[in-house]
Design an enzyme around this catalytic site. Structure first.
Site, PDB file in Angstrom:
ATOM      1  CE  LYS A  44       8.024   7.874  70.534  1.00 52.96           C
ATOM      2  NZ  LYS A  44       7.869   6.701  70.980  1.00 52.96           N
TER       3      LYS A  44
ATOM      4  CD  GLN B 295       7.961   0.053  54.524  1.00 48.86           C
ATOM      5  OE1 GLN B 295       6.647  -0.001  53.416  1.00 48.86           O
ATOM      6  NE2 GLN B 295       9.365   1.406  54.032  1.00 48.86           N
TER       7      GLN B 295
ATOM      8  N   GLY C  16      13.611 -18.270  66.152  1.00 54.12           N
ATOM      9  CA  GLY C  16      14.514 -18.800  67.189  1.00 54.12           C
ATOM     10  C   GLY C  16      12.882 -19.518  68.097  1.00 54.12           C
TER      11      GLY C  16
ATOM     12  CD  GLU D 131      22.335 -10.225  66.907  1.00 57.67           C
ATOM     13  OE1 GLU D 131      22.240 -11.093  67.547  1.00 57.67           O
ATOM     14  OE2 GLU D 131      22.336  -9.729  66.080  1.00 57.67           O
TER      15      GLU D 131
ATOM     16  NE  ARG E 140      24.759   6.219  71.163  1.00 61.49           N
ATOM     17  CZ  ARG E 140      25.868   5.806  70.222  1.00 61.49           C
ATOM     18  NH1 ARG E 140      25.204   5.715  68.753  1.00 61.49           N
ATOM     19  NH2 ARG E 140      26.881   5.843  70.812  1.00 61.49           N
TER      20      ARG E 140
ATOM     21  CB  CYS F 166       8.505 -10.487  51.139  1.00 58.64           C
ATOM     22  SG  CYS F 166       9.842  -9.205  50.431  1.00 58.64           S
TER      23      CYS F 166
ATOM     24  CD  GLN G 101       5.279   8.365  44.799  1.00 57.98           C
ATOM     25  OE1 GLN G 101       5.355   9.068  45.211  1.00 57.98           O
ATOM     26  NE2 GLN G 101       3.861   9.033  43.663  1.00 57.98           N
TER      27      GLN G 101
ATOM     28  CB  SER H  76      17.585 -17.106  62.431  1.00 59.40           C
ATOM     29  OG  SER H  76      16.803 -16.887  63.296  1.00 59.40           O
TER      30      SER H  76
ATOM     31  CG  HIS I 143      16.767  -6.623  69.616  1.00 62.90           C
ATOM     32  ND1 HIS I 143      17.174  -6.777  68.182  1.00 62.90           N
ATOM     33  CD2 HIS I 143      16.838  -8.424  69.643  1.00 62.90           C
ATOM     34  CE1 HIS I 143      17.293  -8.259  67.637  1.00 62.90           C
ATOM     35  NE2 HIS I 143      16.850  -8.744  68.789  1.00 62.90           N
TER      36      HIS I 143
ATOM     37  NE  ARG J 230      22.922 -13.595  64.736  1.00 62.05           N
ATOM     38  CZ  ARG J 230      22.967 -13.018  63.628  1.00 62.05           C
ATOM     39  NH1 ARG J 230      22.579 -14.080  62.915  1.00 62.05           N
ATOM     40  NH2 ARG J 230      22.260 -11.802  63.651  1.00 62.05           N
TER      41      ARG J 230
ATOM     42  CE1 TYR K 105      16.296 -12.070  71.996  1.00 61.54           C
ATOM     43  CE2 TYR K 105      17.558 -12.277  70.240  1.00 61.54           C
ATOM     44  CZ  TYR K 105      16.267 -12.183  70.536  1.00 61.54           C
ATOM     45  OH  TYR K 105      15.086 -11.346  69.614  1.00 61.54           O
TER      46      TYR K 105
ATOM     47  CB  ALA L 245       5.953  -0.085  48.557  1.00 55.97           C
TER      48      ALA L 245
HETATM   49 FE1  SF4 Z   1      11.478  -7.737  54.842  1.00 53.25          FE
HETATM   50 FE2  SF4 Z   1      11.064  -7.367  52.123  1.00 53.25          FE
HETATM   51 FE3  SF4 Z   1      11.791  -5.659  53.473  1.00 53.25          FE
HETATM   52 FE4  SF4 Z   1      13.929  -7.599  52.859  1.00 53.25          FE
HETATM   53  S1  SF4 Z   1      12.401  -6.665  51.199  1.00 53.25           S
HETATM   54  S2  SF4 Z   1      13.501  -5.904  54.734  1.00 53.25           S
HETATM   55  S3  SF4 Z   1      12.083  -9.183  53.062  1.00 53.25           S
HETATM   56  S4  SF4 Z   1      10.201  -6.867  53.529  1.00 53.25           S
END
Ligand code: SF4
Length: 663
Positions: free
Chosen positions: A566, A344, A63, A169, A260, A358, A415, A29, A257, A219, A171, A649
């Site tokens: 920070k 990211q 979800g 997790e 730590r 992605c 890089q 999920s 979630h 789950r 919930y 990246a």
């Molecule tokens: Fe998410 Fe893509 Fe990074 Fe994998 S590579 S953690 S799917 S952004």
């Protein structure tokens, strides 16, 4: 057992009696944000269609709430009416057309909801939500159980092959299960028998509504990683009663979630939690799923062949490459675009209320938006084989162009070669392996050690320049002294860095360099990770939470940041906290909101709060960002060559991809 080359266990079907999964891989999920977008379900249908075509054995959706109180965010997706069920037909039809199977995850956020109408077992506020929940009344509990089973029945009507009940997790269901959040004194709180009554009644009610021929995955939180979390005996008790009451498959939940401890980020070793699933497998008679940081077929096959689990779940790896399984089956593992666990563009986007995509695959969740049909062939030069250039070159070649890729160094990667040297970021090497395979497959002409002159580019129809970045200079007195070095030198030659180090810059690069200098070479990454973060395998320790034992080098590191704010600013929300905690555990000192006065022999002079301060250092590593390599304006520029400010990246690969599409 049918034989499937190198991965006989991975491609072994699983017969559940009333239905059969074609292999042992669940696409786990993952919320994408398309669920709530106008017209998003059609996009989601195409997203899942491609993953079903790529052989995912069973897909589990992101979800979906069983009622409004269960929303994670206001106006989140829910399954409460025939109309909503009808809209999901697009998704289930698309998956079934590809001979796939799909289950809808039902998630009630409980106190993790980000709205004022949240409910929980008790009225205890979560540290990660600004809202205080209302404790559910007994009537409210029964209404919620009913909402789960109605939602499950609607999912069945919508054509889903099953549901997954999100019970981990942290919930709502987990909030009932745990002493940490369940302070009730009625029959829904107190003993584990009472605390597990809520999930038990949900499973029983769901099974009654959907009948026998429908997959019900639960789950279950097996390792909570929070104070006052469950002990193993309690987890086993709950697992057993749920397995005996209609659960078809048990999925493994790891960490709340609010924990730590990072559980899916790149510093987590591959397959780090398969041991937990293995333990539970000895207790239950239904199929068990191993999860978290399983990102390639070798790791997945290893878990299955050693009997640690009956199924493996991969969520992000299917975002990175919808064909991960198809390529594995066809012996084309080199062409798998591997998830590097960076978060990211997937989870960080969701936290920013943006649609997930992605980092290594800009097409993810945008399958209907980009035109990838082959163009008439043009001669394309790409200058620079860093992430942006690699992405541009391979995309252009895929679109039918004749591509030459020039790189002035002896290797591709730019890089990424530096990034892969940071402990926990070794996954970047997989991206380079992927691009090497694609260069070969697509016939990109790669010219290494190539200093390109203007006249070399005259014969091309299009030129894309991805010449990358250079470290930004400090521009303060003393920066020319011998003990001041740029970050790239520190990463490539750590032996040049002494024992008392000042790192200038507290963003991603400063954090990476500090982390690299502190972490010793490690033989057993799993033990190191468990010890560092304090994960116990003892059965009677609540939440399996032990004391952290960060084994780090003796270097003394001080990180400096000119402005306020920070440490680890600019790194994603889902990982920045872990970087801060890791460096704090390692004893790194952090100073911000200051002025650099001058660098002198033996250290640096700063001014903070009106007072001058000398910080002793035998090495000063400059991590103050990057600058563009100057490029002629007549070419298309991408990545750092286009704009070095805040380059990362994700932006580099996306810009390379889009530049190729624009030709
Ligand atoms: Fe998410 Fe893509 Fe990074 Fe994998 S590579 S953690 S799917 S952004």
């Amino acid at each position: 057992m049918e034989q499937h080359g190198k991965y006989p266990h991975l491609f072994e079907p699983l017969d559940l009696g009333y239905t059969r999964l074609k292999n042992r891989v669940i696409m786990g999920s993952m919320h994408t944000g398309l669920e709530e977008e106008k017209g998003g379900l059609a996009k989601l249908a195409e997203f899942y269609r491609q993953r079903a075509r790529g052989l995912a054995g069973l897909i589990v959706t992101g979800g979906i709430a069983p009622n409004k109180r269960g929303w994670l965010t206001p106006f989140g997706s829910k399954m409460t009416s025939k109309k909503e069920a009808e809209m999901h037909r697009k998704i289930t039809d698309a998956v079934h057309e590809e001979d796939g199977k799909i289950a809808m995850q039902i998630l009630h956020a409980g106190r993790y909801g980000y709205h004022p109408f949240i409910v929980s077992a008790s009225n205890l506020k979560a540290p990660i939500s600004p809202f205080k929940p209302k404790a559910l009344s007994v009537k409210g509990i029964y209404t919620t159980i009913d909402a789960f089973s109605k939602s499950a029945k609607l999912a069945k009507d919508a054509g889903y092959d099953g549901i997954e009940i999100m019970g981990s997790e942290g919930y709502l269901i987990n909030q009932f299960l745990s002493k940490r959040t369940n302070k009730r004194t009625d029959e829904w709180g107190g003993s584990i028998e009472n605390r597990s009554r809520f999930p038990l009644e949900i499973v029983k009610s769901v099974r009654e509504k959907v009948g026998e021929d429908f997959i019900v995955i639960f789950r279950l939180s097996m390792l909570e990683l929070v104070e006052d979390g469950a002990v193993w005996e309690e987890v086993v008790y709950t697992g057993k009663i749920l397995a005996e009451s209609g659960t078809s498959i048990m999925n493994t939940g790891i960490g709340w979630h609010e924990a730590r401890i990072p559980t899916i980020a790149t510093m987590v070793p591959r397959g780090a939690f398969a041991w937990v699933t293995e333990k539970m497998k000895k207790e239950l008679d239904i199929p068990l799923v191993a999860t978290n940081r399983i990102n390639n077929p070798v790791v997945a096959e290893g878990i299955l062949s050693s009997g640690q689990a009956d199924l493996v779940s991969m969520a992000r790896p299917f975002l990175a490459d919808p064909e991960i399984l198809l390529k594995s089956k066809n012996g084309k593992e080199d062409e798998i675009n591997t998830c590097i666990a960076c978060n990211q563009a997937c989870l960080d986007h969701i936290f920013q209320k943006k649609t997930a995509t992605c980092l290594v695959n800009p097409l993810a969740c945008k399958e209907t938006e980009y035109d990838l049909s082959v163009r008439s062939s043009k001669k394309v030069a790409v200058v620079g084989a860093g992430p942006a250039g690699l992405s541009a070159a391979c995309t252009a070649a895929e679109l039918g162009h004749e591509v030459t890729l020039f790189e002035k160094r002896e290797v591709i990667g730019g890089q990424f070669n530096l990034a892969s040297k940071i402990p926990g970021k070794e996954e970047f090497l997989e991206t380079l392996r992927y691009y090497r395979a694609m260069i070969k497959k697509l016939g990109v002409k790669l010219k290494l050690n190539a200093e390109v002159r203007e006249e070399d580019l005259k014969s091309f129809d299009h030129v894309i320049v991805s010449s990358g970045v250079v470290p930004r200079k400090l521009r303060i007195p003393g920066e020319e002294l011998a003990h001041v070095i740029p970050y790239n030198l520190a990463i490539e030659h750590p032996e040049k860095v002494g024992d008392k180090v000042v790192v200038i810059g507290a963003g991603g690069i400063g954090v990476d360099v500090s982390s690299m200098l502190l972490h010793p070479p490690v033989n057993d990454h799993h033990d190191y990770y468990n010890n560092y973060w304090g994960i116990s395998k003892e059965e009677d320790i609540p939440g399996n939470l032990a004391k952290e034992h960060p084994e780090v080098s003796d270097k003394q590191i001080t990180i400096l940041k000119r402005s306020a704010g920070k440490l680890a600013h600019g790194t994603g929300k889902t990982t920045s906290w872990a970087h801060r905690r890791s460096l704090k555990l390692a004893g790194v000192d952090y100073k911000n909101n200051l002025t650099y006065k001058s660098i002198v022999e033996g250290g640096i002079l700063i001014e903070k709060s009106g007072k001058e301060e000398f910080i002793e250092a035998d090495t000063i590593v400059v991590c103050a960002g990057q600058e563009e390599n100057p490029v002629s304006q007549k070419y298309i520029t991408v990545g750092g060559a286009k704009d070095a400010r805040g380059i990362n990246a994700q932006r580099a690969i996306k810009e390379g991809f889009e530049a190729a599409l624009a030709i």
